[in-house]
Enzyme design. Structure first.
Site, PDB file in Angstrom:
ATOM      1  N   SER A 172     -31.292   5.659  16.805  1.00 54.20           N
ATOM      2  CA  SER A 172     -32.649   5.459  17.331  1.00 54.20           C
ATOM      3  C   SER A 172     -32.630   4.964  18.769  1.00 54.20           C
ATOM      4  CB  SER A 172     -33.403   4.447  16.456  1.00 54.20           C
ATOM      5  OG  SER A 172     -32.727   3.199  16.452  1.00 54.20           O
ATOM      6  N   LYS A 173     -31.497   4.436  19.224  1.00 53.66           N
ATOM      7  CA  LYS A 173     -31.426   3.845  20.563  1.00 53.66           C
ATOM      8  C   LYS A 173     -31.499   4.886  21.677  1.00 53.66           C
ATOM      9  CE  LYS A 173     -31.041  -0.412  19.108  1.00 53.66           C
ATOM     10  NZ  LYS A 173     -32.097  -1.426  19.339  1.00 53.66           N
ATOM     11  N   ASP A 174     -31.300   6.163  21.341  1.00 53.87           N
ATOM     12  CA  ASP A 174     -31.499   7.215  22.350  1.00 53.87           C
ATOM     13  C   ASP A 174     -32.899   7.121  22.939  1.00 53.87           C
ATOM     14  OD1 ASP A 174     -29.009   8.155  21.726  1.00 53.87           O
ATOM     15  OD2 ASP A 174     -29.676  10.106  20.986  1.00 53.87           O
TER      16      ASP A 174
END
Length: 345
Positions: free
Chosen positions: A47-49
């Protein structure tokens, strides 16, 4: 670029729009319908993208980042990988201060993406000069032309999920979501999604997942920081020994705490039952769902979404290693090692 033919100019264009996948076997006897928002389908496998791209592009829009600059960040691994990936495409140098609790797999991945990595001791106070927070700050002060993303205290962390993940979940459930379950570390994911969902339907239950050894659950309930809550734990990217301003506690209805051991086993269970190879925090989120079900939280009409933040490949030397699990004391009569490898000589 031709999105209709699944052709893109670069890897950044496929960030987001991750699938919602129904959980079947693990929730077969539960009341309600349960879905996983599987963030491992992002190109950086987490999710950090979303936050890396949003924060960096916002810095570019504001003129804070210019060609040749250096991006600095603190990370348990996933954000660092995403920042390194975006930096490669956009032509920035990348320096990462990483907690020593991060798996060897994650650290090797960061190095393979061209980042310079500083590994900092995990079990020191946040204001200790050796902590990854302080190391990142020092490097930012020392390196001219550097930008410190500082995800724990960056409103853009929340905005990234408000703009993307929240609307995706709302649309994918046709607005019928009743519960969101998400791990809370920096708090950007749960806060951004919650902000969007609450604007659509104030009655959506937002449930945060915290670790034993972290201060978040008690702070949510009392608004008091209690350092007596802090002690070492193994789960990466979940819980905190400080209070991140990227967490909007007013949007979260309750927190559930999970143990290192149960979260590890639950991650392995997800892989073996649902065919989804997920990370340690995904196991923690699913463990919270199981505990809530035992409490009778859900009704047959409920539609529950649990966020699976990253991919299992980042934990091969940890939860998917029988040796590591045994070394932690995570195998017992209930959870014995089952050997499925046979060597033919």
């Amino acid at each position: 670029m031709d999105k209709s033919k699944n052709v893109f100019d670069n890897v950044l264009q496929i960030i987001g729009n991750t699938p919602l996948i129904k959980l079947n076997r693990m929730t077969a006897n539960f009341d309600g319908d349960f879905y996983a928002k599987v963030e491992a389908f992002n190109p950086g496998h987490s999710s950090k993208d979303r936050i890396a791209l949003h924060i960096i592009e916002e810095a570019e829009r504001q003129g804070i980042l210019t060609p040749g600059d250096t991006i600095i960040e603190t990370t348990s691994g996933n954000t660092g990988f995403s920042v390194a990936m975006v930096s490669i495409i956009k032509g920035y140098e990348c320096i990462l201060a990483v907690s020593s609790k991060s798996s060897a797999d994650k650290i090797d991945m960061l190095r393979s993406m061209g980042a310079k990595v500083y590994v900092c001791p995990a079990h020191v106070n946040a204001d200790d000069p050796r902590s990854y927070y302080q190391v990142a700050k020092r490097l930012h002060e020392e390196i001219k032309g550097s930008v410190y993303i500082n995800q724990y205290f960056n409103q853009l962390n929340i905005d990234a999920h408000y703009n993307t993940t929240g609307p995706e979940i709302w649309n994918q459930t046709n607005g019928e979501i009743t519960h969101l379950i998400a791990c809370s570390g920096t708090g950007g994911t749960i806060s951004g999604i919650a902000k969007y969902l609450k604007e659509q339907n104030q009655n959506v239950n937002i449930i945060g997942v915290d670790a034993y050894g972290s201060v978040l659950k008690k702070y949510h309930e009392t608004r008091e920081f209690d350092d007596k809550e802090i002690y070492p734990y193994r789960i990466e990217g979940l819980g905190k020994n400080l209070i991140p301003t990227a967490t909007d506690f007013d949007l979260i209805d309750r927190f559930v705490k999970v143990t290192d051991e149960e979260s590890a086993h639950t991650a392995r269970e997800i892989s073996n039952t649902e065919g989804l190879f997920v990370g340690y925090t995904s196991g923690a989120a699913m463990q919270a769902l199981k505990q809530l079900n035992e409490e009778g939280e859900f009704k047959p009409t409920d539609k529950v979404v649990v966020v699976f933040p990253d991919h299992g490949s980042r934990y091969m030397s940890k939860i998917y290693s029988d040796k590591w699990m045994a070394d932690q004391g995570f195998f017992d009569v209930k959870n014995e090692v089952s050997t499925t490898i046979e060597y033919i000589k």
